[in-house]
Write a protein that holds these residues in place. Structure first.
Motif, short mmCIF file in Angstrom:
data_model
loop_
_atom_site.label_atom_id
_atom_site.label_comp_id
_atom_site.label_asym_id
_atom_site.label_seq_id
_atom_site.Cartn_x
_atom_site.Cartn_y
_atom_site.Cartn_z
N THR A 163 -11.27 -54.97 5.62
CA THR A 163 -12.56 -55.13 6.14
C THR A 163 -13.44 -56.11 5.09
OG1 THR A 163 -13.82 -53.51 4.56
CG2 THR A 163 -12.68 -52.48 6.67
N ASP A 164 -14.68 -56.29 5.36
CA ASP A 164 -15.29 -57.26 4.39
C ASP A 164 -15.63 -56.69 3.11
OD1 ASP A 164 -17.14 -55.42 5.94
OD2 ASP A 164 -18.58 -56.44 4.48
N LYS A 165 -15.22 -55.42 2.97
CA LYS A 165 -15.35 -54.60 1.64
C LYS A 165 -13.95 -54.33 0.86
CE LYS A 165 -19.66 -52.29 2.47
NZ LYS A 165 -20.08 -52.73 3.85
N ARG A 166 -12.98 -53.92 1.75
CA ARG A 166 -11.79 -53.37 0.94
C ARG A 166 -10.73 -53.19 2.06
NH1 ARG A 166 -13.23 -47.04 2.50
NH2 ARG A 166 -14.64 -47.62 4.22
N GLU A 201 -17.86 -47.91 7.37
CA GLU A 201 -18.96 -47.65 7.11
C GLU A 201 -20.04 -48.16 8.15
OE1 GLU A 201 -19.82 -48.45 3.18
OE2 GLU A 201 -18.22 -47.35 2.42
N ASN A 237 -20.16 -63.03 6.56
CA ASN A 237 -21.16 -62.56 5.68
C ASN A 237 -22.75 -62.52 6.69
OD1 ASN A 237 -19.56 -62.51 3.45
ND2 ASN A 237 -20.02 -64.48 2.70
N GLU A 297 -19.96 -51.94 7.78
CA GLU A 297 -18.78 -52.64 7.39
C GLU A 297 -17.77 -53.10 8.61
OE1 GLU A 297 -16.29 -49.40 5.42
OE2 GLU A 297 -14.93 -51.18 4.63
#
Lengths: 155, 262
Positions: B133-136, B153, B13, B156
């Motif tokens: 990834t940290d998102k998906r 991205e 994070n 990302e």
């Protein structure tokens, strides 16, 4: 500037460096340990190989700040009490060099190679030294040196 | 090298919130640092991922092998878990670059760079892996988009790659003798979803070779693919090899990969 501290050849060192200082620059220019050579500066030739926490790395392809807190060994750190390291002695004995420019990196890679493969075959030595380029010897005596050293190192 | 700022966060994070528009994540640095040195790239700030413990490590759970993004090639090559779950992946990792590169380079850095001649993309697509990834989560085929282009991205971060464990798999590459990058590399896998064949090095981006997949589905043998010719149009040509040469290498490497499969 960023402060970096690391152990180099058993000694604690610390300095303020710009973040874009390469580990090899730090070793050569700050610490004045000029045994580590810059050959190609494009991450191919391996003349700048040192050990970081025991693993061979190209010190021209690592930032000094990335080595913060690490234990670094350079070619100057191999001999103990005035006695050549068995790998250095084997290169001398078997004439594993001509001009000598690649030799520090070659020896640092070879020490790591024998640590990982205690009794390496000629083929293993040749493949494992892919990251080190020598433009004089044709590699033959280098391979002989590494083989001889591996036997002396108890492989 | 142009000057840049440097940060070494200790968590994902923290890393993601530190990254600005002209900043770059630094993984093993075996491509990024040479590129910065040649001034082919420039960054305001490097965010060094080397201090993030949660990005490192290999684990097997049921039918899945998981490799953290900051796991080095040498660790994948030597891992007992990888050797027993997917020996072809250990073999592939042990032939990336040279020993010094394998001691620094990471799987996350390699796939985020998506060099057209890198080895890992073939394994990810060949095995039907998932990039987390940290998102998906992104399937490998959707992740690798084009030459040095991925679905990531700007801010990302790849956290890990998960591989379904295949029945058997093999990888063979014809290495560029200087760089050890794949002039052409082929990964074949017999999986629960069928046979998959992925080719790296031959084109601008990793791709699946569906005619070979079909042939291997009915007969998983080197003979089934060695005779399948690939059209050279669209393949890469440079001083190292022509498109025709690479097209021929696809058949040869596919046959060797099938032979090596275990």
């Amino acid at each position: 500037m960023t402060t970096v501290s690391m152990t180099v050849n058993g000694k604690q060192v610390s300095a303020d460096v710009a973040p874009n200082t390469l580990l090899v620059q730090f070793i050569r220019e700050n610490l004045r340990l000029t045994g580590t050579h810059v050959g190609c500066d494009t991450s191919q030739c391996g003349a700048c190989t040192v050990h970081v926490d025991g693993d061979s790395v190209k010190s021209c392809t690592m930032l000094a700040v990335q080595a913060d807190g690490a234990d670094v060994t350079t070619i100057e750190g191999l001999a103990q009490n005035g006695e050549l390291h068995p790998m250095q002695a084997a290169f001398k004995e078997n004439h594993g060099l001509q001009c000598g420019f690649c030799t520090p990196g070659m020896i640092m890679s070879a020490v790591d190679l024998v640590k990982r493969n205690p009794n390496p075959s000629e083929e293993t030595i040749r493949t494992e030294l892919e990251g080190n380029i020598c433009r004089c010897t044709g590699y033959h005596n280098i391979v002989k040196s590494v083989k001889a050293a591996s036997e002396n190192m108890g492989g | 090298m142009y000057s840049f700022d440097y940060e070494r966060p200790s968590g994902v994070n923290e890393a993601v919130s530190a990254v600005g528009e002209d900043d770059k994540f630094l993984a093993g640095g075996q491509t990024l640092l040479p590129t910065l040195k040649l001034r082919l790239a420039q960054a305001d700030k490097l965010i060094d991922l080397g201090g993030i413990a949660e990005l490192k490590g290999i684990s097997v759970s049921g039918s899945e092998l998981s490799i953290g993004a900051m796991t080095r090639h040498v660790d994948v090559a030597n891992s007992a878990d990888v050797k027993s779950a997917i020996p072809a992946l250990s073999h592939l990792a042990s032939h990336i670059g040279d020993a010094q590169v394998r001691n620094r380079g990471t799987i996350g850095g390699s796939i985020a760079n998506n060099d057209p001649a890198a080895d890992y993309p073939a394994a990810l697509v060949g095995l039907g892996a998932t990039v987390h990834t940290d998102k998906r989560s992104i399937s490998a085929e959707d992740f690798f988009i084009d030459l040095f282009e991925t679905a990531l991205e700007e801010d990302e971060l790849v956290t890990k790659v998960t591989f379904p464990i295949p029945e058997k798999a093999g990888y063979a590459k014809f290495p560029n003798p200087a760089s050890r990058f794949a002039l052409t590399g082929v990964f074949v896998a017999q999986t629960a979803q069928g046979v998959r064949v992925a080719v790296t090095g031959a084109g601008p981006c990793v791709f699946r070779q569906t005619d070979m997949e079909a042939a291997l589905s009915s007969n998983f043998s080197a003979e089934a693919v060695s005779g399948i010719k690939t059209e050279a149009s669209g393949l890469s040509a440079d001083i190292h090899a022509s498109a025709d040469y690479r097209a021929n290498l696809i058949s040869v490497m596919a046959a060797r990969a099938v032979q090596a499969a275990s």
